[in-house]
Every structure is written in C-alpha cells, then in structure tokens.
Design a protein around this motif. Sequence first.
Motif, mmCIF file in Angstrom:
data_model
loop_
_atom_site.group_PDB
_atom_site.id
_atom_site.type_symbol
_atom_site.label_atom_id
_atom_site.label_comp_id
_atom_site.label_asym_id
_atom_site.label_seq_id
_atom_site.Cartn_x
_atom_site.Cartn_y
_atom_site.Cartn_z
ATOM 1 N N LEU A 70 38.243 -46.764 -113.999
ATOM 2 C CA LEU A 70 38.722 -45.885 -112.938
ATOM 3 C C LEU A 70 37.727 -45.867 -111.783
ATOM 4 N N ASP A 71 38.170 -45.334 -110.640
ATOM 5 C CA ASP A 71 37.321 -45.229 -109.458
ATOM 6 C C ASP A 71 36.417 -44.003 -109.603
ATOM 7 N N PRO A 72 35.099 -44.172 -109.763
ATOM 8 C CA PRO A 72 34.215 -43.020 -109.962
ATOM 9 C C PRO A 72 34.238 -42.049 -108.789
ATOM 10 N N ALA A 73 34.246 -42.570 -107.550
ATOM 11 C CA ALA A 73 34.194 -41.695 -106.383
ATOM 12 C C ALA A 73 35.422 -40.801 -106.310
ATOM 13 N N ASP A 74 36.577 -41.342 -106.688
ATOM 14 C CA ASP A 74 37.813 -40.562 -106.644
ATOM 15 C C ASP A 74 37.761 -39.416 -107.648
ATOM 16 N N LEU A 75 37.290 -39.707 -108.869
ATOM 17 C CA LEU A 75 37.236 -38.659 -109.896
ATOM 18 C C LEU A 75 36.183 -37.606 -109.560
ATOM 19 N N VAL A 76 35.043 -38.023 -109.007
ATOM 20 C CA VAL A 76 34.017 -37.045 -108.633
ATOM 21 C C VAL A 76 34.533 -36.137 -107.518
ATOM 22 N N ALA A 79 42.999 -43.260 -119.427
ATOM 23 C CA ALA A 79 42.476 -44.583 -119.093
ATOM 24 C C ALA A 79 41.774 -45.217 -120.290
ATOM 25 N N ARG A 80 41.045 -44.412 -121.065
ATOM 26 C CA ARG A 80 40.366 -44.946 -122.255
ATOM 27 C C ARG A 80 41.380 -45.475 -123.262
ATOM 28 N N ILE A 81 42.443 -44.693 -123.509
ATOM 29 C CA ILE A 81 43.464 -45.110 -124.463
ATOM 30 C C ILE A 81 44.171 -46.368 -123.965
ATOM 31 N N ALA A 82 44.475 -46.405 -122.653
ATOM 32 C CA ALA A 82 45.142 -47.580 -122.091
ATOM 33 C C ALA A 82 44.269 -48.829 -122.197
ATOM 34 N N ALA A 83 42.942 -48.632 -122.142
ATOM 35 C CA ALA A 83 42.024 -49.765 -122.258
ATOM 36 C C ALA A 83 41.767 -50.160 -123.709
ATOM 37 N N GLY A 84 42.318 -49.406 -124.662
ATOM 38 C CA GLY A 84 42.139 -49.727 -126.075
ATOM 39 C C GLY A 84 40.748 -49.423 -126.594
ATOM 40 N N LEU A 85 40.081 -48.425 -126.016
ATOM 41 C CA LEU A 85 38.719 -48.078 -126.413
ATOM 42 C C LEU A 85 38.705 -46.779 -127.202
ATOM 43 N N ILE A 124 30.725 -38.239 -115.388
ATOM 44 C CA ILE A 124 32.060 -38.663 -114.935
ATOM 45 C C ILE A 124 31.982 -40.074 -114.346
ATOM 46 N N ARG A 125 30.945 -40.360 -113.554
ATOM 47 C CA ARG A 125 30.808 -41.700 -112.956
ATOM 48 C C ARG A 125 30.685 -42.777 -114.042
ATOM 49 N N MET A 126 29.836 -42.519 -115.046
ATOM 50 C CA MET A 126 29.633 -43.524 -116.095
ATOM 51 C C MET A 126 30.900 -43.730 -116.923
ATOM 52 N N LEU A 127 31.600 -42.628 -117.278
ATOM 53 C CA LEU A 127 32.821 -42.757 -118.071
ATOM 54 C C LEU A 127 33.920 -43.458 -117.277
ATOM 55 N N THR A 170 28.115 -46.109 -122.485
ATOM 56 C CA THR A 170 27.584 -45.247 -121.427
ATOM 57 C C THR A 170 26.343 -44.486 -121.825
ATOM 58 N N ARG A 171 26.011 -44.463 -123.146
ATOM 59 C CA ARG A 171 24.887 -43.674 -123.653
ATOM 60 C C ARG A 171 25.129 -42.176 -123.496
ATOM 61 N N VAL A 172 26.379 -41.788 -123.297
ATOM 62 C CA VAL A 172 26.749 -40.369 -123.281
ATOM 63 C C VAL A 172 27.148 -39.983 -124.698
#
Length: 283
Positions: A89-95, A37-43, A80-83, A52-54
């Motif tokens: 992405l949906d944080p609840a789904d990944l958690v 998702a990060r790569i797809a967003a170009g980040l 995971i929620r912040m990233l 995110t301060r992570v």
Amino acid sequence: MSIGNSPEDDRPSAEDLAPADDLFQDRPSVGRALQQARIAAGLTIDEVSATTRVRVPIVQAIEQDDFSRCGGDVYARGHIRMLAQAVGLDPADLVAQFDAEHGGRPAPTPAAPLFEAERIRPERGRPNWTAAMVAAIVAVVGFVGFTAFGGDDPAKKTTEAEASVSPKPSTSAPADPDEAGDRDPEPSDSAIAAAPLDKVTVKLTAADGKSWISAKDHNGRLLFDGLLEQGASKTFTDKQQIDLVLGNAGAIQLFVNGKEIEDEFQPGQVERLSYTTGDPEAG
C-alpha cells in the motif's frame, strides 16, 4: 444577455468545502485497509512481523485500529509506514488518513528546551562508584603499610604484608596492589550481582548511540522518562516487574538480573519490554 460564466459557476463545490475527515468516510479504516491488503497478498501476521520487525501483538492491534500499543502517534506513523510497504500500500496515503482520523499531525516540540531540561535534571540515587573504589584502594594501601612497618620483626612484617594482599603462600612473590585492584569487579556488574534474588534488576547502557527510554515499576509508577546519552547507563530495581519502552532499541545494551539480553534490536526500532524476577524473558 450576459457573457461568460455566471456568479454561480465561480462558487466552490460541495466537495471543495468538505472537511479532510470526510474525504476518508467511504474508505476502510487504516487498520482494516492494512488487514485486507495483507490477506490479499497471501501473508500471515507472523510473516509481516518478521519482515517489518514490528512485534506480532502490535501488528494485531493496529489491524484492529488500536494504536495504544505503539507508544504514541509518532511511533504509530512509523509502524503504519512499514506495514504499508510490506503489504503493497501507499504509506503516505495511509499516514494522511491516520492524521485525519486522529486530529492531525501535532506541531514539533522545540529540541533546545527538552535537552536543557534533561541536562539539568539531577541524578537520583546513583551510587558514586569512583569515590567508593578510591576509598577501598586507600584502605588496602594503608593496611599493607601498617602491617609492613608497624612491628619489630622485619621477617614477620613481610609475611603479614604478603598475607594481607594475596591468598598465595608466603613463599610466593609479593602480590602487586595494582593487580589486586584489577580483580575487583566492575561497579555496574557488582551492583547487578549483589541485587536480591527476589527482585528484578534491569540495567540499560546506551552503547551505540543515544535513545529515549521510559521505565515503570509494577504499580505503573514512572521511574524514568527521558533521553539516555551515548555511554550513559541507568539501573532500575523493583520487587515484581519493570516495564520498559526503548525508542532506539538497537543502541541499547540490556542486562536483566545479571544476564545480558541478546535480542537483535535494530537502530531506530521501538521496543516495549517487561521483565520479572528470575531468568529474564522479553515482555
């Protein structure tokens, strides 16, 4: 001839009987999903870290599905929620996927026994600075009184009393004992200043709220693991290195080797830090 559904139609399907872990078998892992998702967003990782301060090493480890640097499952879920929010992405789904892959969310620990244990835990090796300051003031007052009234010559006694409490010439006004006490350094500052230069000294003060902290020496030996109440302080010394984990870094005022660390930590932010002798550098 039968009317309605057969008994076979009421049986649960294979999908209904599948365990929770099987629901995520056809999906990429949590770390892989975040990376894609990060790569797809170009980040870049640096951009996600700044948002995110992570810290960058923790972002890199999570994208490799290594959650050991997060400091525990509770902090891993927070990262995971912040990233997930940063990359869309949906944080609840990944958690939920993380919980399924790591044995599920543990039952909460009752708060009362934890605080009770913390309240009765004895302070080890903490100097009694109040008693030391009172003893020093009593000694100064006693010495001034002895020099002022112990001799026969009043002029000589006055000169000796002035010299004992002030570096100024005898022609100046007598020094105020309270003013002399004000020039003494604060106990916490003097303790840091007096630390040997060949050791690392770390002082933490919960200035803006309470925080869970953990401290280890260079051998990995646990020096402290618990809750630091607001206004309380802890000082740790080691000959090589002090490793810290701060559960609420934004509430902590940090001094290393007598120097205040000016990092802008946020409330609720988890920080893993290491310090050695010399000029402090964040680990």
